[in-house]
Motif scaffolding. Structure first.
Motif, short mmCIF file in Angstrom:
data_model
loop_
_atom_site.label_atom_id
_atom_site.label_comp_id
_atom_site.label_asym_id
_atom_site.label_seq_id
_atom_site.Cartn_x
_atom_site.Cartn_y
_atom_site.Cartn_z
N GLN A 21 -0.92 -2.37 -6.35
CA GLN A 21 -0.79 -2.60 -4.91
C GLN A 21 -1.32 -4.01 -4.61
O GLN A 21 -2.30 -4.46 -5.19
CB GLN A 21 -1.62 -1.61 -4.11
N VAL A 53 -4.51 8.41 -2.71
CA VAL A 53 -5.51 8.60 -3.77
C VAL A 53 -5.47 7.41 -4.72
O VAL A 53 -4.41 7.01 -5.21
CB VAL A 53 -5.22 9.89 -4.57
N TRP A 110 -9.05 -2.11 -1.30
CA TRP A 110 -9.07 -1.28 -2.51
C TRP A 110 -8.37 -2.08 -3.60
O TRP A 110 -7.15 -2.22 -3.59
CB TRP A 110 -8.37 0.06 -2.28
N LYS A 164 -18.81 6.25 -8.66
CA LYS A 164 -17.53 6.58 -8.02
C LYS A 164 -16.36 6.29 -8.97
O LYS A 164 -16.26 5.19 -9.50
CB LYS A 164 -17.41 5.75 -6.73
N GLY A 178 -4.00 -2.89 -1.16
CA GLY A 178 -4.53 -1.53 -1.17
C GLY A 178 -5.70 -1.43 -0.19
O GLY A 178 -6.51 -2.34 -0.09
N ARG A 179 -5.75 -0.31 0.54
CA ARG A 179 -6.78 -0.13 1.56
C ARG A 179 -7.70 1.03 1.21
O ARG A 179 -7.26 2.05 0.69
CB ARG A 179 -6.15 0.16 2.92
N GLY A 180 -8.98 0.84 1.52
CA GLY A 180 -9.94 1.93 1.37
C GLY A 180 -10.37 2.43 2.73
O GLY A 180 -9.79 2.05 3.76
N ARG A 181 -11.38 3.28 2.76
CA ARG A 181 -11.89 3.80 4.03
C ARG A 181 -12.52 2.66 4.82
O ARG A 181 -12.99 1.69 4.26
CB ARG A 181 -12.92 4.90 3.77
N GLY A 229 -11.02 7.16 -4.98
CA GLY A 229 -11.21 7.25 -3.54
C GLY A 229 -10.02 7.92 -2.88
O GLY A 229 -8.92 7.99 -3.44
N ILE A 230 -10.26 8.42 -1.68
CA ILE A 230 -9.24 9.17 -0.93
C ILE A 230 -9.15 8.57 0.47
O ILE A 230 -10.17 8.36 1.12
CB ILE A 230 -9.66 10.65 -0.80
N SER A 266 0.86 -1.19 0.00
CA SER A 266 0.00 0.00 0.00
C SER A 266 0.90 1.24 0.00
O SER A 266 1.78 1.35 0.86
CB SER A 266 -0.87 -0.01 1.26
N THR A 267 0.67 2.14 -0.91
CA THR A 267 1.50 3.36 -0.95
C THR A 267 1.32 4.18 0.33
O THR A 267 2.24 4.88 0.75
CB THR A 267 1.17 4.22 -2.19
N ASN A 268 0.15 4.08 0.97
CA ASN A 268 -0.03 4.80 2.23
C ASN A 268 0.95 4.28 3.28
O ASN A 268 1.52 5.06 4.06
CB ASN A 268 -1.46 4.64 2.76
C1 BTN Z 1 -11.89 4.81 -0.43
O1 BTN Z 1 -12.30 3.89 0.30
O2 BTN Z 1 -12.65 5.41 -1.20
C2 BTN Z 1 -10.45 5.24 -0.36
C3 BTN Z 1 -9.56 4.48 -1.31
C4 BTN Z 1 -8.12 4.96 -1.29
C5 BTN Z 1 -7.22 4.10 -2.15
C6 BTN Z 1 -5.84 4.65 -2.26
S1 BTN Z 1 -4.88 3.85 -3.50
C7 BTN Z 1 -3.44 4.64 -2.94
C8 BTN Z 1 -3.49 4.62 -1.43
N1 BTN Z 1 -2.97 3.38 -0.91
C9 BTN Z 1 -3.92 2.66 -0.30
O3 BTN Z 1 -3.73 1.54 0.23
N2 BTN Z 1 -5.08 3.29 -0.33
C10 BTN Z 1 -4.98 4.57 -1.00
#
Ligand code: BTN
Length: 238
Positions: A38, A126, A49, A109, A41-44, A112-113, A14-16
């Motif tokens: 990724q 993002v 993600w 959509k 990858g994680r979302g809210r 996501g952020i 995950s880039t975060n």
């Molecule tokens: C959402 O749930 O709408 C937010 C999604 C955010 C995804 C981005 S992709 C780059 C960064 N790294 C992650 O793991 N999540 C965010």
């Protein structure tokens, strides 16, 4: 000179997480990690993600000099930057912003952020659907390609996004939340909304955004409610 430094990598979890690790080692503001895909990858709200190659996944490190209570307002800074970027890619589409920070194209959509805080730094993640979008996510979704955008390389799209992000960051630093809020409200998705809260679901008409970034809803009983956190759906969804 650009206000950001992009570190481009093939793949990461995950880039975060990468930017968070850098922030914990005192990395200066302006680092951006961009991965082509990724693996986690994680979302809210801890959601997955999906991150196949072809979309944009990046995270930026900011160190705003702000009160911890105001950090959530930065999600609107990023949403405005996403709006501008999607507008540059889709000049005549119906683009709207859904609370708290979703960008929609024709009501679907497109990205996501994910805002996270580490050691006083703000990590802005993002994800923008460029070529792919989930078919069965929580919300109906789309991509730039599905919405008919002229193909553009990812390095051009990320530069547009980051320039827009630093533009809105500058507005926030100079003028505070008022102009950010004004722009967000001008493009907000309105109408009857359903909000899933930890204690159940409520419905109401969109009634604005308060100075603290809370969603204002008019309920059927005539009362007004300000929501600080929750998942928002249009009446026709779910
Ligand atoms: C959402 O749930 O709408 C937010 C999604 C955010 C995804 C981005 S992709 C780059 C960064 N790294 C992650 O793991 N999540 C965010």
């Amino acid at each position: 000179m650009k206000p950001y430094r992009i570190s481009q990598i093939e793949a990461t979890s995950s880039t975060n997480d990468d930017v968070k690790a850098a922030a914990e080692k005192n990395e200066a503001e302006g680092l951006v990690v961009w991965a082509l895909k990724q693996t986690a990858g994680r979302g809210r709200h801890g959601r997955v993600w999906e991150s196949p190659e072809g979309n944009l996944y990046c995270s930026a490190l900011l160190r705003p000099k702000t009160d911890a209570s105001e950090i959530g307002l930065y999600s609107f800074v990023v949403a405005n930057a996403m709006y501008d970027t999607v507008r540059q890619c889709l000049p005549i589409a119906d683009i709207s912003l859904k609370w708290p920070n979703d960008v929609l194209v024709e009501g679907q959509k497109i990205g996501g952020i994910l805002l996270e805080v580490a050691d006083g730094a703000l990590i802005i993640g993002v994800g923008l659907n460029v070529l792919h979008h989930p078919e069965d996510g929580l919300y109906p979704s789309t991509s730039l390609r599905a919405a008919g955008a002229e193909p553009k390389p990812l390095n051009e799209i990320i530069d547009m996004l980051l320039l827009n992000l630093w533009h809105w960051y500058g507005v926030m630093k100079k003028d505070g939340f008022s102009l950010v809020r004004e722009f967000w409200l001008k493009h907000a998705a309105t109408g009857l909304l359903k909000v899933r809260l930890p204690q159940g679901q409520i419905e109401g008409d969109f009634a604005g955004l308060d100075e603290n970034g809370r969603l204002k809803l008019h309920l059927a009983d005539g009362s007004e409610r300000a929501i600080a956190t929750g998942d928002v759906f249009f009446r026709t969804e779910t």
